[in-house]
Write an enzyme that holds these catalytic residues in place. Structure first.
Site, PDB file in Angstrom:
ATOM      1  N   ASN A   9       0.130  -4.695  -0.411  1.00 25.40           N
ATOM      2  CA  ASN A   9      -0.156  -3.365   0.122  1.00 25.40           C
ATOM      3  C   ASN A   9      -1.412  -2.849  -0.588  1.00 25.40           C
ATOM      4  O   ASN A   9      -1.358  -2.485  -1.755  1.00 25.40           O
ATOM      5  CB  ASN A   9       1.052  -2.440  -0.150  1.00 25.40           C
ATOM      6  CG  ASN A   9       0.770  -1.007   0.262  1.00 25.40           C
ATOM      7  OD1 ASN A   9      -0.240  -0.705   0.917  1.00 25.40           O
ATOM      8  ND2 ASN A   9       1.673  -0.103  -0.116  1.00 25.40           N
ATOM      9  N   LYS A  11      -2.998  -0.211  -0.099  1.00 25.27           N
ATOM     10  CA  LYS A  11      -3.063   1.262  -0.170  1.00 25.27           C
ATOM     11  C   LYS A  11      -4.475   1.721   0.238  1.00 25.27           C
ATOM     12  O   LYS A  11      -5.066   1.114   1.130  1.00 25.27           O
ATOM     13  CB  LYS A  11      -2.657   1.739  -1.564  1.00 25.27           C
ATOM     14  CG  LYS A  11      -1.304   1.142  -1.992  1.00 25.27           C
ATOM     15  CD  LYS A  11      -0.715   1.748  -3.221  1.00 25.27           C
ATOM     16  CE  LYS A  11       0.628   1.081  -3.516  1.00 25.27           C
ATOM     17  NZ  LYS A  11       1.334   1.668  -4.639  1.00 25.27           N
ATOM     18  N   HIS A  97       7.036   4.291   2.760  1.00 20.91           N
ATOM     19  CA  HIS A  97       6.595   4.060   1.382  1.00 20.91           C
ATOM     20  C   HIS A  97       6.766   5.355   0.595  1.00 20.91           C
ATOM     21  O   HIS A  97       6.581   6.449   1.137  1.00 20.91           O
ATOM     22  CB  HIS A  97       5.126   3.614   1.362  1.00 20.91           C
ATOM     23  CG  HIS A  97       4.712   3.096   0.018  1.00 20.91           C
ATOM     24  ND1 HIS A  97       4.399   3.942  -1.025  1.00 20.91           N
ATOM     25  CD2 HIS A  97       4.608   1.841  -0.473  1.00 20.91           C
ATOM     26  CE1 HIS A  97       4.104   3.208  -2.089  1.00 20.91           C
ATOM     27  NE2 HIS A  97       4.229   1.928  -1.784  1.00 20.91           N
ATOM     28  N   GLU A  99       4.955   6.819  -1.360  1.00 21.12           N
ATOM     29  CA  GLU A  99       3.765   7.678  -1.333  1.00 21.12           C
ATOM     30  C   GLU A  99       3.713   8.494  -0.031  1.00 21.12           C
ATOM     31  O   GLU A  99       3.258   9.636  -0.028  1.00 21.12           O
ATOM     32  CB  GLU A  99       2.500   6.826  -1.537  1.00 21.12           C
ATOM     33  CG  GLU A  99       2.391   6.368  -2.991  1.00 21.12           C
ATOM     34  CD  GLU A  99       1.731   5.015  -3.197  1.00 21.12           C
ATOM     35  OE1 GLU A  99       1.005   4.544  -2.316  1.00 21.12           O
ATOM     36  OE2 GLU A  99       1.964   4.421  -4.280  1.00 21.12           O
ATOM     37  N   GLU A 169      11.553  -0.254  -3.919  1.00 17.10           N
ATOM     38  CA  GLU A 169      10.436   0.080  -4.795  1.00 17.10           C
ATOM     39  C   GLU A 169      10.804   1.300  -5.639  1.00 17.10           C
ATOM     40  O   GLU A 169      10.639   2.443  -5.184  1.00 17.10           O
ATOM     41  CB  GLU A 169       9.192   0.416  -3.967  1.00 17.10           C
ATOM     42  CG  GLU A 169       8.691  -0.725  -3.117  1.00 17.10           C
ATOM     43  CD  GLU A 169       7.186  -0.610  -2.834  1.00 17.10           C
ATOM     44  OE1 GLU A 169       6.502  -1.624  -2.964  1.00 17.10           O
ATOM     45  OE2 GLU A 169       6.694   0.504  -2.530  1.00 17.10           O
ATOM     46  N   GLY A 175       2.804   1.386  -9.825  1.00 22.63           N
ATOM     47  CA  GLY A 175       1.503   1.693 -10.404  1.00 22.63           C
ATOM     48  C   GLY A 175       1.565   2.153 -11.850  1.00 22.63           C
ATOM     49  O   GLY A 175       0.587   2.666 -12.388  1.00 22.63           O
ATOM     50  N   SER A 215       4.826  -2.713  -9.796  1.00 26.31           N
ATOM     51  CA  SER A 215       4.163  -3.406 -10.901  1.00 26.31           C
ATOM     52  C   SER A 215       4.466  -4.908 -10.968  1.00 26.31           C
ATOM     53  O   SER A 215       4.598  -5.472 -12.056  1.00 26.31           O
ATOM     54  CB  SER A 215       4.493  -2.729 -12.236  1.00 26.31           C
ATOM     55  OG  SER A 215       4.019  -1.392 -12.237  1.00 26.31           O
TER      56      SER A 215
HETATM   57  P1  13P Z   1       2.056  -1.587  -7.666  1.00 29.18           P
HETATM   58  O1  13P Z   1       2.282  -3.077  -7.515  1.00 29.18           O
HETATM   59  O2  13P Z   1       0.628  -1.214  -7.854  1.00 29.18           O
HETATM   60  O3  13P Z   1       2.980  -0.999  -8.694  1.00 29.18           O
HETATM   61  O4  13P Z   1       2.476  -0.926  -6.246  1.00 29.18           O
HETATM   62  C1  13P Z   1       3.695  -1.237  -5.682  1.00 29.18           C
HETATM   63  C2  13P Z   1       3.737  -0.666  -4.325  1.00 29.18           C
HETATM   64  O5  13P Z   1       3.836   0.539  -4.145  1.00 29.18           O
HETATM   65  C3  13P Z   1       3.603  -1.590  -3.180  1.00 29.18           C
HETATM   66  O6  13P Z   1       3.878  -0.955  -1.978  1.00 29.18           O
END
Ligand code: 13P
Length: 257
Positions: A9, A11, A97, A99, A169, A175, A215
């Site tokens: 992803n 983002k 997600h 976010e 997640e 992150g 992560s």
């Molecule tokens: P990270 O791998 O950067 O922690 O992000 C995970 C994520 O949100 C994937 O959708």
């Protein structure tokens, strides 16, 4: 048996040229090192879906949107419909997600509509669930995940469900560099599979892919992917560099069964 998947992803990262380079590197790696046990997915920013689909020639490399609208068409400024996602060449779409939930206020009801729209349109949704640190500290994490799963999935049939990919997640691991331990992740994945078993059937539970995200890096992927209920990863930061993404593909192909 569930599909095993390594999904990146991106983002809101990478511009056209960087995106093209990353897809081309992944595609040529897969052409030279065919994978048998996994599918690879990339989810670029919306405006790169067409380019990404055109560059991903390998049958094992699919493209996913990061979001889509619940509506079919019309006056929805800034949105992309399921048919547009398909038209752009994508086969999957990330729905819910954290976010999107936390920053853009997407709620369970809307996510359920999006999930149904995706399935009705022939897209494979990657449905994300995850708890906050506070919920975990208060011991509310299982209840929270159960509520998210119920809200999103309860109205699907057992025939439809295997076309939905679930991604666990934990928000506190996204992150942050802090990963759920393989034991914590496995515990929640087993909980999710049990939920699917009791609301649908054992056969459905066995067929649904449950990905872990938060992560994931080459250094911790082997232990996470080695857990019995982890069917792959939804990877953010480590998916936007060809070197680490390809390393994760290698580990996935070696470990995921
Ligand atoms: P990270 O791998 O950067 O922690 O992000 C995970 C994520 O949100 C994937 O959708």
């Amino acid at each position: 048996m569930s599909r095993k998947i390594i999904a990146g992803n991106w983002k809101m990262n990478l511009h056209l040229k960087e995106g093209a380079d990353l897809i081309s590197a992944t595609n040529s790696y897969l052409n030279q090192n065919p994978v048998e046990h996994i599918d690879v997915v990339v989810a670029p920013p919306a405006y790169q879906l067409v380019q990404s689909s055109q560059l991903s020639g390998n049958v094992k490399l699919s493209v996913s949107a990061q979001n889509m609208a619940a509506q079919d068409n019309g006056a929805f400024t800034g949105e992309l419909s399921a048919s547009m996602v398909k038209d752009a060449g994508a086969e999957l779409v990330i729905i819910g997600h954290s976010e999107r939930r936390e920053i853009f206020g997407e709620q369970d009801d809307l996510l359920k509509q999006k999930l149904h729209k995706a399935i009705d349109s022939g897209l494979y949704p990657i449905f994300c669930v995850g708890e906050s640190l506070e919920q975990r500290k208060n011991g509310e994490h299982f209840k929270h995940i159960e509520n998210q799963l119920k809200a999103g999935l309860s109205d699907f049939s057992s025939e439809q469900l295997p076309n939905i990919i679930v991604a666990y997640e934990p928000i506190w691991a996204i992150g942050t560099g802090e990963t759920a331990s393989p034991e914590q992740a496995q515990e929640m994945h087993a909980f999710i599979r049990k939920f699917l078993g009791s609301h649908f059937s054992a056969a459905v539970a066995d067929e649904v892919s449950i990905l872990y995200g938060g992560s994931v890096k080459p250094g911790n992927a082997k232990d996470l992917f080695g857990q019995p209920d982890i069917d792959g990863g939804l990877i953010g930061g480590a998916s936007i560099k060809a070197e680490s993404f390809i390393e994760l593909i290698k580990i996935g192909e070696e470990v995921l069964r």
